[in-house]
Design a protein around this motif. Structure first.
Motif, PDB file in Angstrom:
ATOM      1  N   GLU A  83       0.824  -1.215   0.000  1.00 13.80           N
ATOM      2  CA  GLU A  83       0.000   0.000   0.000  1.00 13.80           C
ATOM      3  C   GLU A  83       0.856   1.264   0.000  1.00 13.80           C
ATOM      4  O   GLU A  83       0.518   2.250  -0.656  1.00 13.80           O
ATOM      5  CB  GLU A  83      -0.976  -0.013   1.172  1.00 13.80           C
ATOM      6  CG  GLU A  83      -1.996  -1.140   1.119  1.00 13.80           C
ATOM      7  CD  GLU A  83      -2.762  -1.237  -0.203  1.00 13.80           C
ATOM      8  OE1 GLU A  83      -2.969  -0.204  -0.893  1.00 13.80           O
ATOM      9  OE2 GLU A  83      -3.151  -2.362  -0.572  1.00 13.80           O
ATOM     10  N   TYR A  84       1.988   1.229   0.701  1.00 11.59           N
ATOM     11  CA  TYR A  84       2.912   2.366   0.632  1.00 11.59           C
ATOM     12  C   TYR A  84       3.451   2.535  -0.783  1.00 11.59           C
ATOM     13  O   TYR A  84       3.636   3.659  -1.253  1.00 11.59           O
ATOM     14  CB  TYR A  84       4.064   2.212   1.627  1.00 11.59           C
ATOM     15  CG  TYR A  84       3.814   2.917   2.934  1.00 11.59           C
ATOM     16  CD1 TYR A  84       3.989   4.290   3.052  1.00 11.59           C
ATOM     17  CD2 TYR A  84       3.409   2.216   4.055  1.00 11.59           C
ATOM     18  CE1 TYR A  84       3.757   4.944   4.254  1.00 11.59           C
ATOM     19  CE2 TYR A  84       3.174   2.853   5.260  1.00 11.59           C
ATOM     20  CZ  TYR A  84       3.354   4.221   5.354  1.00 11.59           C
ATOM     21  OH  TYR A  84       3.123   4.863   6.542  1.00 11.59           O
ATOM     22  N   ALA A  85       3.710   1.437  -1.485  1.00 10.51           N
ATOM     23  CA  ALA A  85       4.185   1.538  -2.870  1.00 10.51           C
ATOM     24  C   ALA A  85       3.160   2.248  -3.740  1.00 10.51           C
ATOM     25  O   ALA A  85       3.517   3.044  -4.615  1.00 10.51           O
ATOM     26  CB  ALA A  85       4.514   0.155  -3.429  1.00 10.51           C
ATOM     27  N   HIS A  86       1.866   1.979  -3.504  1.00 12.06           N
ATOM     28  CA  HIS A  86       0.821   2.708  -4.235  1.00 12.06           C
ATOM     29  C   HIS A  86       0.872   4.201  -3.898  1.00 12.06           C
ATOM     30  O   HIS A  86       0.902   5.047  -4.787  1.00 12.06           O
ATOM     31  CB  HIS A  86      -0.577   2.185  -3.863  1.00 12.06           C
ATOM     32  CG  HIS A  86      -0.944   0.883  -4.462  1.00 12.06           C
ATOM     33  ND1 HIS A  86      -0.887   0.604  -5.803  1.00 12.06           N
ATOM     34  CD2 HIS A  86      -1.412  -0.253  -3.874  1.00 12.06           C
ATOM     35  CE1 HIS A  86      -1.292  -0.623  -6.029  1.00 12.06           C
ATOM     36  NE2 HIS A  86      -1.617  -1.178  -4.866  1.00 12.06           N
ATOM     37  N   CYS A  87       0.842   4.508  -2.599  1.00 13.66           N
ATOM     38  CA  CYS A  87       0.721   5.905  -2.164  1.00 13.66           C
ATOM     39  C   CYS A  87       1.995   6.724  -2.337  1.00 13.66           C
ATOM     40  O   CYS A  87       1.926   7.906  -2.642  1.00 13.66           O
ATOM     41  CB  CYS A  87       0.287   5.961  -0.696  1.00 13.66           C
ATOM     42  SG  CYS A  87      -1.454   5.613  -0.417  1.00 13.66           S
ATOM     43  N   VAL A  88       3.150   6.119  -2.119  1.00 13.13           N
ATOM     44  CA  VAL A  88       4.409   6.865  -2.132  1.00 13.13           C
ATOM     45  C   VAL A  88       5.071   6.842  -3.505  1.00 13.13           C
ATOM     46  O   VAL A  88       5.567   7.857  -3.978  1.00 13.13           O
ATOM     47  CB  VAL A  88       5.373   6.313  -1.054  1.00 13.13           C
ATOM     48  CG1 VAL A  88       6.730   6.981  -1.141  1.00 13.13           C
ATOM     49  CG2 VAL A  88       4.785   6.522   0.335  1.00 13.13           C
ATOM     50  N   PHE A  89       5.079   5.675  -4.144  1.00 15.06           N
ATOM     51  CA  PHE A  89       5.764   5.542  -5.429  1.00 15.06           C
ATOM     52  C   PHE A  89       4.812   5.634  -6.623  1.00 15.06           C
ATOM     53  O   PHE A  89       5.258   5.656  -7.760  1.00 15.06           O
ATOM     54  CB  PHE A  89       6.519   4.211  -5.514  1.00 15.06           C
ATOM     55  CG  PHE A  89       7.553   4.015  -4.446  1.00 15.06           C
ATOM     56  CD1 PHE A  89       8.323   5.067  -3.981  1.00 15.06           C
ATOM     57  CD2 PHE A  89       7.768   2.769  -3.896  1.00 15.06           C
ATOM     58  CE1 PHE A  89       9.284   4.887  -2.998  1.00 15.06           C
ATOM     59  CE2 PHE A  89       8.727   2.570  -2.916  1.00 15.06           C
ATOM     60  CZ  PHE A  89       9.488   3.633  -2.467  1.00 15.06           C
ATOM     61  N   GLY A  90       3.512   5.629  -6.382  1.00 12.05           N
ATOM     62  CA  GLY A  90       2.549   5.676  -7.473  1.00 12.05           C
ATOM     63  C   GLY A  90       2.449   4.363  -8.239  1.00 12.05           C
ATOM     64  O   GLY A  90       1.974   4.333  -9.374  1.00 12.05           O
ATOM     65  N   ALA A  91       2.880   3.273  -7.623  1.00 17.42           N
ATOM     66  CA  ALA A  91       2.840   1.963  -8.281  1.00 17.42           C
ATOM     67  C   ALA A  91       1.393   1.536  -8.518  1.00 17.42           C
ATOM     68  O   ALA A  91       0.514   1.819  -7.714  1.00 17.42           O
ATOM     69  CB  ALA A  91       3.563   0.929  -7.426  1.00 17.42           C
ATOM     70  N   GLU A  92       1.182   0.859  -9.633  1.00 22.48           N
ATOM     71  CA  GLU A  92      -0.149   0.358  -9.959  1.00 22.48           C
ATOM     72  C   GLU A  92      -0.145  -1.163  -9.909  1.00 22.48           C
ATOM     73  O   GLU A  92       0.901  -1.795  -9.974  1.00 22.48           O
ATOM     74  CB  GLU A  92      -0.560   0.854 -11.347  1.00 22.48           C
ATOM     75  CG  GLU A  92      -0.701   2.368 -11.375  1.00 22.48           C
ATOM     76  CD  GLU A  92      -1.309   2.874 -12.669  1.00 22.48           C
ATOM     77  OE1 GLU A  92      -1.954   2.084 -13.384  1.00 22.48           O
ATOM     78  OE2 GLU A  92      -1.136   4.062 -12.946  1.00 22.48           O
ATOM     79  N   HIS A  93      -1.348  -1.736  -9.825  1.00 20.88           N
ATOM     80  CA  HIS A  93      -1.456  -3.195  -9.791  1.00 20.88           C
ATOM     81  C   HIS A  93      -0.984  -3.807 -11.099  1.00 20.88           C
ATOM     82  O   HIS A  93      -1.093  -3.198 -12.159  1.00 20.88           O
ATOM     83  CB  HIS A  93      -2.900  -3.628  -9.537  1.00 20.88           C
ATOM     84  CG  HIS A  93      -3.268  -3.601  -8.095  1.00 20.88           C
ATOM     85  ND1 HIS A  93      -4.528  -3.281  -7.665  1.00 20.88           N
ATOM     86  CD2 HIS A  93      -2.551  -3.850  -6.976  1.00 20.88           C
ATOM     87  CE1 HIS A  93      -4.557  -3.331  -6.343  1.00 20.88           C
ATOM     88  NE2 HIS A  93      -3.369  -3.674  -5.908  1.00 20.88           N
ATOM     89  N   GLN A  94      -0.468  -5.015 -10.987  1.00 22.45           N
ATOM     90  CA  GLN A  94      -0.066  -5.829 -12.127  1.00 22.45           C
ATOM     91  C   GLN A  94      -0.796  -7.161 -12.002  1.00 22.45           C
ATOM     92  O   GLN A  94      -1.135  -7.573 -10.894  1.00 22.45           O
ATOM     93  CB  GLN A  94       1.440  -6.088 -12.104  1.00 22.45           C
ATOM     94  CG  GLN A  94       2.285  -4.859 -12.070  1.00 22.45           C
ATOM     95  CD  GLN A  94       3.725  -5.169 -11.685  1.00 22.45           C
ATOM     96  OE1 GLN A  94       4.043  -6.234 -11.172  1.00 22.45           O
ATOM     97  NE2 GLN A  94       4.607  -4.224 -11.929  1.00 22.45           N
TER      98      GLN A  94
END
Length: 127
Positions: A83-94
């Motif tokens: 969840e931090y990767a989503h919020c901090v890095f802007g990562a999206e699901h794969q």
């Protein structure tokens, strides 16, 4: 007096919902790699279905109370890091891989955790 004692007993039986160890682990790993990260507020909530958590941009991270209580320690790490990767890095699901929306078992995470961390932080913006 009995009511007060009963109330205290009930409150003391409330499960502890604490993500601080996982949050600290994320920031430790990010800092060790020189990644630029910002803090994100985290809240526990009753979420629908099998959702373990999600990032709400410009608000924070919501973690499922029910799912959290069922998870092992590595699964909690995976959820918070994800969840931090989503919020901090802007990562999206794969569909597959690191940002897959499917959680791993504790056994899988024991084998893959060092590689998971390496991949999660490999493309972060650095100082």
């Amino acid at each position: 007096m009995r009511f007060i004692l009963l109330a205290l007993l009930i409150l003391s039986c409330k499960p502890k919902l604490d993500y601080q160890a996982q949050k600290q682990a994320f920031f430790n790993e990010a800092n060790a790699r020189g990644c630029l990260v910002h803090t994100v507020d985290v809240y526990f909530a009753h979420l629908d279905g099998t959702t373990a958590g999600y990032c709400v941009p410009k608000f924070g991270i919501l973690l499922s109370i029910d799912r959290w209580q069922e998870m092992g320690e590595l699964q909690k790490n995976e959820l918070v890091f994800h969840e931090y990767a989503h919020c901090v890095f802007g990562a999206e699901h794969q569909d597959l891989g690191l940002m897959s929306p499917t959680m791993h078992s504790e056994e899988e995470l024991e084998l893959m955790w060092p590689k998971y961390e390496e991949l999660l932080f490999k493309d972060c913006l650095t100082v």
